[in-house]
Write an enzyme that holds these catalytic residues in place. Structure first.
Site, PDB file in Angstrom:
ATOM      1  N   SER A 199      36.448  45.830  39.970  1.00  0.00           N
ATOM      2  CA  SER A 199      36.130  46.456  38.678  1.00  0.00           C
ATOM      3  C   SER A 199      34.676  46.916  38.571  1.00  0.00           C
ATOM      4  O   SER A 199      34.054  46.794  37.506  1.00  0.00           O
ATOM      5  CB  SER A 199      36.498  45.512  37.516  1.00  0.00           C
ATOM      6  OG  SER A 199      37.881  45.223  37.547  1.00  0.00           O
TER       7      SER A 199
ATOM      8  N   GLU B 191      35.323  40.582  47.436  1.00  0.00           N
ATOM      9  CA  GLU B 191      36.109  41.056  46.296  1.00  0.00           C
ATOM     10  C   GLU B 191      36.939  39.907  45.730  1.00  0.00           C
ATOM     11  O   GLU B 191      38.045  39.624  46.234  1.00  0.00           O
ATOM     12  CB  GLU B 191      37.053  42.183  46.734  1.00  0.00           C
ATOM     13  CG  GLU B 191      36.361  43.373  47.351  1.00  0.00           C
ATOM     14  CD  GLU B 191      37.246  44.610  47.318  1.00  0.00           C
ATOM     15  OE1 GLU B 191      36.824  45.600  46.740  1.00  0.00           O
ATOM     16  OE2 GLU B 191      38.378  44.550  47.845  1.00  0.00           O
TER      17      GLU B 191
ATOM     18  N   GLY C 290      40.953  45.429  39.847  1.00  0.00           N
ATOM     19  CA  GLY C 290      41.853  46.209  39.002  1.00  0.00           C
ATOM     20  C   GLY C 290      42.139  45.566  37.655  1.00  0.00           C
ATOM     21  O   GLY C 290      43.038  45.994  36.930  1.00  0.00           O
TER      22      GLY C 290
ATOM     23  N   ASN D  99      37.570  53.037  47.613  1.00  0.00           N
ATOM     24  CA  ASN D  99      38.872  52.666  48.176  1.00  0.00           C
ATOM     25  C   ASN D  99      39.931  53.352  47.332  1.00  0.00           C
ATOM     26  O   ASN D  99      40.239  52.911  46.232  1.00  0.00           O
ATOM     27  CB  ASN D  99      39.024  51.136  48.125  1.00  0.00           C
ATOM     28  CG  ASN D  99      40.366  50.680  48.656  1.00  0.00           C
ATOM     29  OD1 ASN D  99      41.109  51.471  49.241  1.00  0.00           O
ATOM     30  ND2 ASN D  99      40.683  49.409  48.457  1.00  0.00           N
TER      31      ASN D  99
ATOM     32  N   GLU E 137      45.002  43.174  48.885  1.00  0.00           N
ATOM     33  CA  GLU E 137      46.357  43.718  48.716  1.00  0.00           C
ATOM     34  C   GLU E 137      47.119  43.686  50.040  1.00  0.00           C
ATOM     35  O   GLU E 137      48.332  43.481  50.055  1.00  0.00           O
ATOM     36  CB  GLU E 137      46.271  45.144  48.137  1.00  0.00           C
ATOM     37  CG  GLU E 137      45.888  45.116  46.666  1.00  0.00           C
ATOM     38  CD  GLU E 137      45.086  46.319  46.193  1.00  0.00           C
ATOM     39  OE1 GLU E 137      45.076  47.363  46.869  1.00  0.00           O
ATOM     40  OE2 GLU E 137      44.459  46.202  45.115  1.00  0.00           O
TER      41      GLU E 137
ATOM     42  N   HIS F 239      41.814  43.694  53.131  1.00  0.00           N
ATOM     43  CA  HIS F 239      41.841  43.841  51.674  1.00  0.00           C
ATOM     44  C   HIS F 239      42.870  42.873  51.082  1.00  0.00           C
ATOM     45  O   HIS F 239      43.915  42.630  51.681  1.00  0.00           O
ATOM     46  CB  HIS F 239      42.181  45.285  51.290  1.00  0.00           C
ATOM     47  CG  HIS F 239      41.962  45.549  49.837  1.00  0.00           C
ATOM     48  ND1 HIS F 239      42.877  45.177  48.875  1.00  0.00           N
ATOM     49  CD2 HIS F 239      40.911  46.093  49.183  1.00  0.00           C
ATOM     50  CE1 HIS F 239      42.382  45.502  47.691  1.00  0.00           C
ATOM     51  NE2 HIS F 239      41.201  46.054  47.840  1.00  0.00           N
TER      52      HIS F 239
ATOM     53  N   LYS G  68      43.011  53.580  47.874  1.00  0.00           N
ATOM     54  CA  LYS G  68      44.327  52.913  47.940  1.00  0.00           C
ATOM     55  C   LYS G  68      45.416  53.990  48.095  1.00  0.00           C
ATOM     56  O   LYS G  68      45.181  54.996  48.757  1.00  0.00           O
ATOM     57  CB  LYS G  68      44.529  52.043  46.711  1.00  0.00           C
ATOM     58  CG  LYS G  68      43.345  51.095  46.483  1.00  0.00           C
ATOM     59  CD  LYS G  68      43.595  50.047  45.456  1.00  0.00           C
ATOM     60  CE  LYS G  68      42.346  49.183  45.308  1.00  0.00           C
ATOM     61  NZ  LYS G  68      42.516  48.072  44.400  1.00  0.00           N
TER      62      LYS G  68
END
Ligand code: PGA
Length: 250
Positions: A213, A168, A174, A10, A98, A96, A12
């Protein structure tokens, strides 16, 4: 087990198209486990270029990172799954954290996006995962099961077989903090059991990826768990060497 092993990157909002092509060239030239499907989630602006770049490459597929719930219309700045599919692209990432957090995507909206993406003929990587608060209060299994129920459980078993799930945990994205293989396996097993109750046999064929991660140093241990079929990788997918090591960690 017949489940597809998947290493999905991904990107991003990272890399120019030029840099992306350089990264892809390294992946093409690198040694990749032939039984692993590699999927690259790239910005909209890169879809066409990279799809063409990979036309003759087996085992590396391109994915969008989002799509709109309508097919076309007055939605300035948006992209429909029909437009994505018309490029020859095969996947879209939906849900996702985010997108949920910064763009207010809730389960109801995601359900509509899922339906439109499938109608367009795309396969879906559907993300789910709990915030730290839910894990601390031991509500994580219930929380994530609800995300997949609300987003996916209206589908037929046939459509569900076009979906890959990516678990996730938000606290691991991250942050450098990974769920332990046991924590991830607990969730993956709970999701598979839930999928089995709803969809029956096909639950054994649905790939469930872990994300948060994932690095060359922890991929092997994660992938050794019975219900972890691969990873959705952010940061470590931006460096060819790291991502190739993850691809070869099954
Ligand atoms: P990360 O991101 O690997 O950088 O934690 C994973 C993701 O957000 O998909």
């Amino acid at each position: 087990m017949s489940r597809q092993k998947i290493a999905a990157g991904n990107w991003k909002m990272n890399l120019t198209l030029k840099k992306g092509k350089e990264l892809v060239d390294k992946l093409i030239k690198g040694k990749r486990d032939p039984k692993v499907l590699t999927i690259l989630g790239v910005p909209f602006t890169h879809l066409d270029g990279l799809q063409n770049h990979l036309k003759y490459v087996d085992n590396i597929k391109i994915s969008a990172q989002n799509c709109h719930e309508q097919t076309s219309g007055a939605f300035t700045g948006e992209v429909s799954p029909q437009m994505i599919k018309a490029l020859g692209v095969s996947y879209v990432i939906l849900g996702h954290s985010e997108r949920r957090q910064y763009f207010n995507e809730n389960n109801k909206l995601l359900k509509a996006k899922v339906d439109n993406a499938l109608a367009a003929g795309l396969k879906i990587i559907f993300c789910c995962g709990e915030p730290l608060k839910e894990r601390k209060t031991k509500n994580h299994l219930k929380y994530v099961r609800k995300q997949i129920k609300d987003g996916l459980y209206h589908l037929s078993a046939k459509d569900m077989s076009k979906v890959v799930i990516a678990y996730e945990p938000i606290w691991a994205i991250g942050t450098g903090e990974t769920a332990s293989p046991e924590q991830a396996q607990e969730m993956h097993l709970a999701l598979r059991k839930s999928l089995n109750r709803k969809f029956g046999e096909i639950s054994n064929d649905i790939s469930i990826l872990y994300g948060g991660s994932v690095k060359p140093t922890n991929a092997k241990e994660l992938f050794s768990q019975a219900d972890i079929d691969g990873a959705l990788v952010g940061g470590a997918s931006l460096k060819a060497d790291n991502f190739l090591q993850i691809i070869n960690s099954f």
